[in-house]
Scaffold this active site. Structure first.
Site, PDB file in Angstrom:
ATOM      1  N   GLU A 215      23.696 -11.016  16.889  1.00 28.51           N
ATOM      2  CA  GLU A 215      24.326 -12.207  17.448  1.00 28.51           C
ATOM      3  C   GLU A 215      25.853 -12.185  17.428  1.00 28.51           C
ATOM      4  OE1 GLU A 215      22.761 -14.796  18.942  1.00 28.51           O
ATOM      5  OE2 GLU A 215      20.907 -13.639  18.740  1.00 28.51           O
ATOM      6  N   SER A 490     -23.033 -50.699 -11.810  1.00 28.40           N
ATOM      7  CA  SER A 490     -23.119 -50.598 -13.270  1.00 28.40           C
ATOM      8  C   SER A 490     -21.851 -50.082 -13.936  1.00 28.40           C
ATOM      9  CB  SER A 490     -24.299 -49.699 -13.655  1.00 28.40           C
ATOM     10  OG  SER A 490     -25.518 -50.288 -13.259  1.00 28.40           O
TER      11      SER A 490
END
Length: 791
Positions: A215, A490
């Site tokens: 780049e 329960s």
């Protein structure tokens, strides 16, 4: 001479005299030339002055514009350059000699942390395995209490224990160490951008080399704009007949990304160049390079852009940037040119060619050996599943995290780069999900469309170690663990009995299990039944709880008082308002699994209330603490009442409704409680071992009958979880006043062991004074016999 002649002569004379004016005419033309020259010279002077003024004006404008741009540049670079999402981490794994962990378990942990298995661990994030050892290089990480560098370790195992920890290179023994925590996810501040900030020193040098080669080769030489690069790009484009290469430097690209639009105009390019020059004047090359590495656009994750190599590393490969291999580095660098064009999932062949080209550039510039090049190009792209990001997807747990942040750490969104450290244990979460999936898949053969939820908490802290919001935890949607409110059946019973123990009832007293009719406030009558619709007559209190008998429980609850039971539930941590209806005693109240986990946290924690929590600490981007969970224990009822309740729940796993745990998880003492609701709609189970409390629910989302009981669905899920998680036998806190007494099953009173038909039970030591007559008679007979022998 006549007058006429004289006149003509006069006229002639006049004409003759007029001729000499010709030279005068010539002088007038020259004057005009001088005047014209003078005018031209004046015009040029005016033009030059005007040009100078315009130049000064333009220069002034450029300078003012430059001052303006410079202020924008400084403003952007002075503080936080980006809105960084909050990173959410699981718990850190503490390692120490004696830790109960097998070599395979640690391998599984390392795999979840995306450590790479190799023959020889050389870099951070790598590990190697032998028959009894694991060699690894721990990554550097900023823990909640400070940063720690990468560390080469050698771990030796002995069976199910970690036997020794050594520094691999120095052989120094270590008393303890820890692994970097798992990245669970990210909470975005912005809906459009996402990134993970990286520091330049954490970026592999090969990545920097590859980026600059492809780049901006003159990055460290130019001043923001590179004429050489522009000429080189121009030549390439002319040969190609189209634009195939740009001449922008990295600084120009950064300027464009930070301050400009993506339009392709000369005006935008001029601005880009000017800003680049100003940036180069203001900041160092390394600062600009680091900013570029964190800003560059490298893909799209749904509606969010993938910005910066830190996030891209996770997005494509599931590892931090420091762990990237050279072929992965080349793939990422190749994406800079065009993330869409070189998308490795959609255009794998293009991405591969681009990667190999970048690898060859490294070879040409002697930055990569030929052997490494051959090895790298032989590898596939190796990208992970798109969007997985390399983290474990846990939307259920993340929902809990966000709710806690809103409740306890408000304002954290105003801070940037926040780190959220949570309590989640990746191993527990994995085991919980696997257990739920395996059992429900088996149940699907006869009972389809079942769903599940689980909450796993640490017994002595309240820390949430795992949370399953549904059988497919990776999917976002309804979080059953937090939001599914179902009758608990329960599961309420232990709190009924605990209320009774607080009032002096004991395990061996007899309760009446015979038909019962209650007249309600509205005049209606209610006749509770046991699950099997049978009655047993007198039954010991602990057996009534262990066998989950309804009728004796209702009798006991009515004797204790509904308000007393409600008060016990509130003391346990239930914040929901309850109405004193008798059906409450059999679990008509609807709660979420998380609410159930909270009340059982107090019971399982030996009667001390601890708030369940998932968020441990929150730090801002500079490491300052924004929030820290406070683990405070508050005693809510007596140690004796709690111990007797847990004893009864242990009996349920030995010989009661949860006795299948004896063969499912042998040789481990557990406490547990099953729960089943009307028409078999809901299956519940809460299990307690020494380390954890696990709440499990199984049922249908449409609230239709699931056809399952607490022992046939939720309990097997719990058992499957324990089979993977190495449970430890429960050792409840024993009160100082605890004694063991023999209780007659006929009378429910303390008696002698040899009276027959007795049960040895824990009780308050005061009961040792309440001895049944059988004991006194035996004592008297024994005394007479001794007297006869010894006179």
């Amino acid at each position: 001479m006549s007058a006429a002649k004289k006149g003509r002569n006069t006229k002639a004379t006049t004409k003759a005299k007029a001729k000499p004016r010709k030279p005068s005419k010539a002088r007038s033309s020259k004057g005009r030339t001088r005047k014209t020259t003078k005018n031209a010279s004046s015009w040029w002077r005016r033009a030059l002055v005007l040009g100078a003024k315009l130049g000064i004006g333009v220069l002034a404008v450029l300078l003012l514009w430059g001052v303006y741009l410079d202020s924008k540049i400084q403003q952007r670079f002075a503080g936080d350059k980006w809105e960084l999402p909050a990173a959410v981490y699981g718990r850190e794994l503490q390692l120490y000699p004696g830790l109960r962990m097998t070599r395979q378990e640690l391998q599984d942990e390392l795999a979840q942390l995306n450590y790479r298995k190799v023959k020889r661990a050389q870099r951070a994030g790598e590990y190697a395995v032998s028959s009894t050892r694991i060699e690894l290089v721990r990554r550097n990480f900023d823990f909640a209490d400070g940063g720690e560098p990468e560390l080469p370790l050698l771990l030796t195992f002995n069976g199910q224990r970690l036997a020794q920890i050594q520094h691999r290179d120095s052989a120094e023994e270590l008393a303890q160490t820890r692994l970097d925590p798992m990245l669970l996810g990210r909470i975005n501040v912005s809906d459009q951008e996402d990134r993970i900030l990286v520091r330049l020193e954490d970026v592999p040098q090969q990545l920097i080399d590859a980026l600059l080669l492809t780049e901006d080769r003159d990055f460290y030489q130019h001043d923001g704009v590179s004429p050489t690069a522009i000429l080189r790009a121009l030549m390439v484009n002319l040969r190609a007949g189209r634009t195939v290469q740009g001449g922008s430097t990295l600084t120009q690209q950064l300027a464009k990304n930070f301050f400009l639009t993506r339009e392709r105009t000369l005006w935008r390019k001029a601005q880009e160049a000017y800003i680049a020059v100003l940036m180069e004047l203001r900041f160092s090359k390394d600062e600009l390079l680091e900013a570029y590495l964190n800003e560059v656009y490298l893909g799209q994750n749904g509606s969010n852009g993938v910005y910066g190599i830190g996030l891209a590393s996770y997005f494509y490969f599931g590892v931090p940037v420091s762990d990237l291999r050279v072929e992965q580095i080349a793939t990422l660098v190749g994406l800079v040119k065009g993330p869409s064009y070189y998308d490795p999932w959609r255009h794998g062949e293009r991405a591969l060619k681009r990667r190999d080209l970048i690898l060859w550039l490294l070879v040409e510039h002697e930055l990569l050996s030929s052997d490494d090049y051959q090895h790298a190009t032989a590898q596939g792209l190796g990208v992970i599943r798109r969007g997985s990001m390399g983290y474990q997807k846990l939307p259920g747990f993340m929902t809990l995290v966000q709710r806690e942040l809103k409740q306890h750490a408000s304002g954290w969104q105003q801070h940037n780069g926040v780190k959220i450290f949570t309590t989640l244990d990746p191993r527990s979460q994995r085991h919980a999900q696997q257990a739920a999936s395996a059992v429900l898949t088996e149940l699907d053969k006869s009972k389809p469309e079942l769903e599940t939820a689980m909450v796993v908490s640490e017994r002595y802290s309240g820390a949430i170690r795992a949370l399953v919001g549904g059988r497919n935890e990776a999917l976002r949607g309804f979080n059953r663990a937090l939001d599914a409110r179902r009758p608990i059946g329960s599961l309420v019973k232990p709190f009924v009995y605990l209320s009774a123990f607080e009032e002096g009832h004991h395990l061996g007293e007899l309760l009446d299990d015979s038909p019962l009719t209650l007249t309600l406030d509205d005049g209606n009558q209610w006749q509770p039944n046991n699950y099997d619709r049978e009655f047993r007559g007198p039954v010991m209190l602990y057996r009534a709880l262990a066998d989950s008998l309804n009728v004796p429980t209702v009798r006991l609850g009515m004797e204790v008082g509904l308000n007393s039971v409600i008060n016990t539930l509130h003391l346990a941590g239930l914040e929901q308002e309850l109405k004193p209806f008798p059906a409450l005693l059999l679990g008509s109240t609807s709660l979420s699994p998380y609410q159930v986990a909270q009340i059982y946290q107090t019971l399982g924690g030996d009667g001390e209330f601890r708030r369940l929590y998932a968020v441990e600490q929150v730090h801002d981007g500079q490491g300052n603490s924004l929030y820290k969970a406070k683990v405070q224990a508050q005693r809510r009822w007596s140690e004796m009442a709690n111990y007797l309740t847990l004893y009864s729940m242990q009996e349920a796993t030995r010989s009661g409704t949860a006795q299948s745990l004896r063969w499912r998880v042998p040789k481990v003492a557990l406490a547990g409680k099953t729960g089943t609701t009307n028409d078999l709609r809901d299956s519940w189970f809460v299990g307690i071992d020494e380390r954890e409390i696990v709440t499990t629910w199984v049922g249908r989302d449409d609230n239709q009958s699931a056809g399952v009981t607490g022992s046939s669905a939720a309990l097997p899920v719990y058992a499957a979880y324990l089979q993977k998680s190495y449970p430890q036998s429960l050792r409840p806190l024993q009160p100082d006043a605890l004694a063991w007494v023999n209780v007659s099953q006929k009378t429910g009173r303390v008696t002698a062991a040899d009276c027959g038909n007795v049960v040895l039970l824990p009780a308050h030591q005061q009961m040792t004074a309440e001895v049944d007559s059988c004991f006194r008679e035996q004592t008297r007979k024994a005394g007479n016999w001794l007297q006869r022998i010894f006179n």
